[in-house]
Motif scaffolding. Structure first.
Motif, PDB file in Angstrom:
ATOM      1  N   ASN A  74      74.588  19.758  29.461  1.00  0.00           N
ATOM      2  CA  ASN A  74      74.649  20.855  28.510  1.00  0.00           C
ATOM      3  C   ASN A  74      76.049  20.868  27.890  1.00  0.00           C
ATOM      4  OD1 ASN A  74      74.611  23.235  27.144  1.00  0.00           O
ATOM      5  ND2 ASN A  74      73.959  24.484  28.880  1.00  0.00           N
ATOM      6  N   THR A  75      76.149  21.096  26.592  1.00  0.00           N
ATOM      7  CA  THR A  75      77.450  21.061  25.922  1.00  0.00           C
ATOM      8  C   THR A  75      78.357  22.202  26.341  1.00  0.00           C
ATOM      9  OG1 THR A  75      76.513  22.248  24.047  1.00  0.00           O
ATOM     10  CG2 THR A  75      76.613  19.836  23.902  1.00  0.00           C
ATOM     11  N   SER A  76      77.815  23.220  26.995  1.00  0.00           N
ATOM     12  CA  SER A  76      78.666  24.322  27.454  1.00  0.00           C
ATOM     13  C   SER A  76      79.325  24.022  28.797  1.00  0.00           C
ATOM     14  CB  SER A  76      77.840  25.606  27.550  1.00  0.00           C
ATOM     15  OG  SER A  76      76.826  25.445  28.522  1.00  0.00           O
ATOM     16  N   SER A  77      78.973  22.915  29.419  1.00  0.00           N
ATOM     17  CA  SER A  77      79.552  22.545  30.705  1.00  0.00           C
ATOM     18  C   SER A  77      81.026  22.190  30.543  1.00  0.00           C
ATOM     19  CB  SER A  77      78.797  21.342  31.284  1.00  0.00           C
ATOM     20  OG  SER A  77      79.471  20.851  32.405  1.00  0.00           O
ATOM     21  N   PRO A  78      81.881  22.656  31.460  1.00  0.00           N
ATOM     22  CA  PRO A  78      83.308  22.345  31.349  1.00  0.00           C
ATOM     23  C   PRO A  78      83.618  20.876  31.636  1.00  0.00           C
ATOM     24  CG  PRO A  78      82.879  23.554  33.368  1.00  0.00           C
ATOM     25  CD  PRO A  78      81.592  23.528  32.584  1.00  0.00           C
ATOM     26  N   HIS A  79      82.680  20.142  32.230  1.00  0.00           N
ATOM     27  CA  HIS A  79      82.919  18.745  32.577  1.00  0.00           C
ATOM     28  C   HIS A  79      82.461  17.779  31.486  1.00  0.00           C
ATOM     29  CE1 HIS A  79      84.080  20.049  36.518  1.00  0.00           C
ATOM     30  NE2 HIS A  79      82.945  20.696  36.646  1.00  0.00           N
ATOM     31  N   THR A  80      81.914  18.268  30.413  1.00  0.00           N
ATOM     32  CA  THR A  80      81.450  17.402  29.341  1.00  0.00           C
ATOM     33  C   THR A  80      82.644  16.765  28.641  1.00  0.00           C
ATOM     34  OG1 THR A  80      79.554  18.837  28.984  1.00  0.00           O
ATOM     35  CG2 THR A  80      80.099  17.326  27.212  1.00  0.00           C
ATOM     36  N   PRO A  81      82.602  15.441  28.482  1.00  0.00           N
ATOM     37  CA  PRO A  81      83.725  14.802  27.793  1.00  0.00           C
ATOM     38  C   PRO A  81      83.814  15.282  26.343  1.00  0.00           C
ATOM     39  CG  PRO A  81      82.063  13.178  28.474  1.00  0.00           C
ATOM     40  CD  PRO A  81      81.577  14.517  28.893  1.00  0.00           C
ATOM     41  N   ALA A  82      85.009  15.335  25.870  1.00  0.00           N
ATOM     42  CA  ALA A  82      85.224  15.760  24.494  1.00  0.00           C
ATOM     43  C   ALA A  82      84.573  14.760  23.546  1.00  0.00           C
ATOM     44  CB  ALA A  82      86.716  15.873  24.203  1.00  0.00           C
ATOM     45  N   VAL A  83      84.125  15.261  22.415  1.00  0.00           N
ATOM     46  CA  VAL A  83      83.489  14.403  21.419  1.00  0.00           C
ATOM     47  C   VAL A  83      84.460  13.301  20.972  1.00  0.00           C
ATOM     48  CG1 VAL A  83      82.513  14.368  19.089  1.00  0.00           C
ATOM     49  CG2 VAL A  83      81.911  16.207  20.660  1.00  0.00           C
ATOM     50  N   LYS A  84      85.725  13.645  20.903  1.00  0.00           N
ATOM     51  CA  LYS A  84      86.734  12.652  20.513  1.00  0.00           C
ATOM     52  C   LYS A  84      86.772  11.493  21.509  1.00  0.00           C
ATOM     53  CE  LYS A  84      91.660  12.334  19.486  1.00  0.00           C
ATOM     54  NZ  LYS A  84      92.910  13.059  19.409  1.00  0.00           N
ATOM     55  N   ASP A  85      86.670  11.806  22.812  1.00  0.00           N
ATOM     56  CA  ASP A  85      86.637  10.755  23.827  1.00  0.00           C
ATOM     57  C   ASP A  85      85.379   9.912  23.707  1.00  0.00           C
ATOM     58  OD1 ASP A  85      89.066  11.565  24.853  1.00  0.00           O
ATOM     59  OD2 ASP A  85      88.165  12.787  26.452  1.00  0.00           O
ATOM     60  N   LEU A  86      84.245  10.568  23.417  1.00  0.00           N
ATOM     61  CA  LEU A  86      83.000   9.825  23.268  1.00  0.00           C
ATOM     62  C   LEU A  86      83.101   8.822  22.119  1.00  0.00           C
ATOM     63  CD1 LEU A  86      80.386  12.693  23.706  1.00  0.00           C
ATOM     64  CD2 LEU A  86      80.868  10.840  25.302  1.00  0.00           C
ATOM     65  N   TYR A  87      83.616   9.267  20.973  1.00  0.00           N
ATOM     66  CA  TYR A  87      83.789   8.365  19.836  1.00  0.00           C
ATOM     67  C   TYR A  87      84.802   7.269  20.144  1.00  0.00           C
ATOM     68  CZ  TYR A  87      81.110  11.402  16.741  1.00  0.00           C
ATOM     69  OH  TYR A  87      80.112  12.127  16.160  1.00  0.00           O
ATOM     70  N   GLY A  88      85.857   7.615  20.849  1.00  0.00           N
ATOM     71  CA  GLY A  88      86.869   6.627  21.201  1.00  0.00           C
ATOM     72  C   GLY A  88      86.309   5.540  22.103  1.00  0.00           C
ATOM     73  N   HIS A  89      85.541   5.941  23.120  1.00  0.00           N
ATOM     74  CA  HIS A  89      84.943   4.950  24.012  1.00  0.00           C
ATOM     75  C   HIS A  89      83.905   4.108  23.289  1.00  0.00           C
ATOM     76  CE1 HIS A  89      86.135   7.786  27.500  1.00  0.00           C
ATOM     77  NE2 HIS A  89      87.126   6.982  27.173  1.00  0.00           N
ATOM     78  N   PHE A  90      83.132   4.745  22.409  1.00  0.00           N
ATOM     79  CA  PHE A  90      82.153   3.982  21.631  1.00  0.00           C
ATOM     80  C   PHE A  90      82.855   2.969  20.729  1.00  0.00           C
ATOM     81  CE2 PHE A  90      79.797   3.266  17.720  1.00  0.00           C
ATOM     82  CZ  PHE A  90      78.626   2.720  18.229  1.00  0.00           C
ATOM     83  N   CYS A  91      83.921   3.404  20.081  1.00  0.00           N
ATOM     84  CA  CYS A  91      84.665   2.518  19.189  1.00  0.00           C
ATOM     85  C   CYS A  91      85.278   1.352  19.965  1.00  0.00           C
ATOM     86  CB  CYS A  91      85.743   3.315  18.450  1.00  0.00           C
ATOM     87  SG  CYS A  91      86.553   2.383  17.148  1.00  0.00           S
ATOM     88  N   GLU A  92      85.855   1.625  21.136  1.00  0.00           N
ATOM     89  CA  GLU A  92      86.415   0.561  21.977  1.00  0.00           C
ATOM     90  C   GLU A  92      85.345  -0.444  22.356  1.00  0.00           C
ATOM     91  OE1 GLU A  92      88.131   2.236  25.499  1.00  0.00           O
ATOM     92  OE2 GLU A  92      89.558   3.456  24.349  1.00  0.00           O
TER      93      GLU A  92
END
Length: 187
Positions: A154-172
């Motif tokens: 769920n996006t309200s979870s405090p453990h959800t990675p930031a969208v910026k991190d998701l894009y960064g890992h995808f880009c890498e």
């Protein structure tokens, strides 16, 4: 498609690591090196990309490959795990230097350079390519799948990675996969 992939990676690096004033100077240099790599990879997909001086390219990317672990080790209080985390970036830069090697004899260098490459041991070249391909493929799979459990939360979870991190890992991961493809195409 590779041109679009590498251009998107270059734009991502510029926007998130090079241009922000909040980035430290090492992060900016890291981002700039990744941007140069992405632009060079984008140019390599076209025939006019062979006009880039190969010796300069090999020296630049070999130095960039050394930059990442040495920079990580030189940080205050740095330990070996910090240098180990920089190895995927170093491997990508080493792959760029490795790809410049066989292109040195492609007709726009001197005959002596061409003769030197034609007498080299092809087994060494193949082994180096295989090692880089396997390592970069493992890094790509890790980058692309590391946040998958976070995507199901769920996006309200405090453990959800930031969208910026998701894009960064995808880009890498996408950049590493693109580098694998380019290594195999230059074989």
């Amino acid at each position: 498609m590779l041109t679009v992939l590498f251009a998107a990676a270059a734009i991502h690096e510029l926007r998130h690591r090079v241009l922000p004033r909040s980035s430290g100077w090492r992060v900016r240099i890291d981002g700039l090196l990744h941007t140069v790599m992405a632009v060079a990879m984008s140019a390599m997909t076209w025939s006019w990309g062979a006009q880039v001086p190969t010796r300069a390219q090999a020296v630049f990317f070999a130095a960039a490959a050394l930059w990442f672990p040495l920079s990580a080790l030189s940080r205050r209080g740095a330990r070996l795990p910090a240098a180990a985390r920089s190895l995927p970036s170093a491997a990508g830069m080493a792959a760029m230097a490795w790809m410049a090697r066989p292109m040195a004899g492609s007709g726009h260098e001197t005959p002596a350079v061409h003769a030197g490459h034609s007498t080299g041991d092809p087994g060494t070249h193949d082994a180096g390519t295989v090692i880089l391909v396997l390592y970069l493929l493992a890094c790509a799979l890790r980058s692309l799948t590391r946040d998958m459990p976070g995507l199901r939360r769920n996006t309200s979870s405090p453990h959800t990675p930031a969208v910026k991190d998701l894009y960064g890992h995808f880009c890498e991961g996408a950049m590493q996969l693109g580098t694998v493809v380019m290594l195999l195409l230059h074989q």
